[in-house]
Design a protein around this motif. Sequence first.
Motif, short mmCIF file in Angstrom:
data_model
loop_
_atom_site.label_atom_id
_atom_site.label_comp_id
_atom_site.label_asym_id
_atom_site.label_seq_id
_atom_site.Cartn_x
_atom_site.Cartn_y
_atom_site.Cartn_z
N PRO A 103 0.71 -1.19 0.43
CA PRO A 103 -0.37 0.45 -0.16
C PRO A 103 0.77 1.29 -0.04
O PRO A 103 1.88 1.81 0.92
CB PRO A 103 -0.85 -0.54 1.36
N THR A 104 0.13 2.58 -0.67
CA THR A 104 0.74 3.44 -0.83
C THR A 104 0.15 4.69 -0.21
O THR A 104 0.40 5.07 0.65
CB THR A 104 1.08 4.24 -2.22
N VAL A 118 -12.80 1.81 5.20
CA VAL A 118 -12.59 0.34 5.48
C VAL A 118 -11.03 0.21 5.69
O VAL A 118 -10.22 0.76 4.59
CB VAL A 118 -13.56 -0.13 3.83
N ALA A 119 -11.26 -0.92 6.03
CA ALA A 119 -9.26 -1.07 6.27
C ALA A 119 -8.40 -1.74 5.06
O ALA A 119 -9.51 -2.29 3.81
CB ALA A 119 -9.05 -2.78 7.10
N ASP A 120 -7.29 -1.69 5.05
CA ASP A 120 -6.56 -2.29 3.56
C ASP A 120 -6.86 -3.42 3.15
O ASP A 120 -7.27 -4.29 2.20
CB ASP A 120 -5.22 -2.17 3.08
N THR A 121 -6.40 -4.88 4.21
CA THR A 121 -6.88 -5.92 4.35
C THR A 121 -7.92 -6.95 5.50
O THR A 121 -7.64 -6.13 6.59
CB THR A 121 -5.70 -7.02 3.89
N VAL A 122 -8.80 -7.92 4.77
CA VAL A 122 -9.59 -8.21 6.03
C VAL A 122 -9.04 -9.78 5.99
O VAL A 122 -8.98 -10.80 4.90
CB VAL A 122 -10.58 -7.66 5.74
N ALA A 143 -6.03 0.97 -6.53
CA ALA A 143 -7.06 1.53 -5.57
C ALA A 143 -5.87 1.63 -4.42
O ALA A 143 -5.55 2.53 -3.98
CB ALA A 143 -7.70 0.86 -5.11
N ARG A 144 -4.81 0.97 -3.99
CA ARG A 144 -3.92 1.35 -3.56
C ARG A 144 -2.89 2.37 -4.09
O ARG A 144 -3.02 3.39 -3.16
CB ARG A 144 -2.62 -0.01 -3.09
N TYR A 145 -2.37 2.50 -5.11
CA TYR A 145 -1.48 4.02 -5.57
C TYR A 145 -2.85 5.51 -5.77
O TYR A 145 -2.05 6.16 -5.66
CB TYR A 145 -1.52 2.78 -6.97
N ARG A 146 -3.67 4.81 -5.66
CA ARG A 146 -4.71 6.06 -5.97
C ARG A 146 -5.57 7.06 -4.62
O ARG A 146 -6.02 7.33 -4.65
CB ARG A 146 -6.00 5.70 -7.28
N GLY A 147 -4.80 5.87 -3.71
CA GLY A 147 -5.87 6.01 -2.19
C GLY A 147 -7.18 6.22 -2.27
O GLY A 147 -7.90 6.96 -1.66
N ASP A 401 -7.51 -5.13 -9.23
CA ASP A 401 -8.45 -4.83 -8.54
C ASP A 401 -8.68 -5.63 -7.26
O ASP A 401 -7.53 -6.26 -7.10
CB ASP A 401 -9.74 -5.39 -9.42
N ASP A 402 -9.50 -5.59 -7.15
CA ASP A 402 -9.73 -6.42 -5.21
C ASP A 402 -9.29 -7.03 -5.71
O ASP A 402 -10.17 -7.75 -6.69
CB ASP A 402 -10.61 -5.26 -4.43
#
Length: 411
Positions: A103-104, A118-122, A143-147, A401-402
Amino acid sequence: MSPQGDTPTTGEDDWWGKLYDEAAPDTAPTASGDTLDDRFRSASGTVTAGPPPGPGRAPWEPQDPADAPPGTPRTFPGAPPRRLPRPRVEHVGDGPPTYEPEPTALPPARAHQLDALVADTVLDGARYGTYTLRAASVRGDSARYRGEPRRDALLTARFGTGDTALVLVAVATGARGTDGAHLAAAEVCRRIGEAVGRSHQRLAEDIRAGRRGELKSGLHRLTDRSYGRLRARAADLGLEPGAYTAGLRCLLLTADPACRTRVFFGCGDGGLFRLRDGAWQDIEPAVPESAALTGEAVVGYGSPPAETAEGDRLTMDLHITTPPSPYAEEPALPPAEPFRFRASVARPGDTLLLAGPGLAEPLRGEPGLARELAGRWGTGEPPGLAQFLADAQLRVKGYADDRTGVAIWEA
């Protein structure tokens, strides 16, 4: 008496008393400079010393017995011979993905809406009856890159206790390009969880009895009602239904070890796969064109009710008189996507995978990913939570994607 409570021999007692007798004079250096510390270091070196490190080995690494000359005692203290783990790959395909693997940027937050984060990871897991469950949902590289927040939602819930308990796993994916996609995904998971929870006793009974018809119609109504409430929420927010919706896919499993029936239902994109005898089977119920246009239920995978081509059996409803179904409690609006349903009986050694679109698409489109996961998950031994998370986010170029997946290992 020794510290362990045994009576030592006279010589041992004398040595121990001389060494730790506070009245005894300090041990002075001998003429050769030999002190108690020197003797301890000498003895310690004698016990731990081993042959010189082999080529390419640092002095502090444990000696591999295979490299030692014949007759050389095993080094102590030292690690026992280690089995080298299977080499792990970080990505498959023709090259590394464009985005960074970690994640960034964090999604934006509002002081009065912190519950919307929501958390990055569940990550979750469980073991009931004859199966082991692993579930993970990870924010995609893009999504991690774009926040941006993770659009996928994951719900794992147990209703009831003992062998009569019912386990629900729900995976939802919010509509792409909408601001509240992650909120809609979380809400539809919560709605279906509430509906299943209220009817869990009857659902568990139907699963154990193999009442396929009642399960299909009952779960269809529960799903329709959940989407009806989602549309009502969209209206409250002043949004069009398509701007506040999500695909939904669920698994129902009982905790009864005598029941191997696994029930899948839901709407929207994603995948249902089974790893059997080292090969992946795509068992996603097909969507006929008529169903796609009318929103009718899609059942089976083109199989007859009693037994599928793969040998899955499900006991038929015996048409025993039962009380009115508790599933339908209020009028419901059907979802925009056709309803999918499949019930099958698992075999020992099977691995069932329920995947959101971010995992289903690369699994279908990149043979390297399918081979790698088959190698990791086809051993019959379920991975731990951390290892399952690493497996689920095995990266593939062009798929950012997720990643959400729920896997069931059958013992």
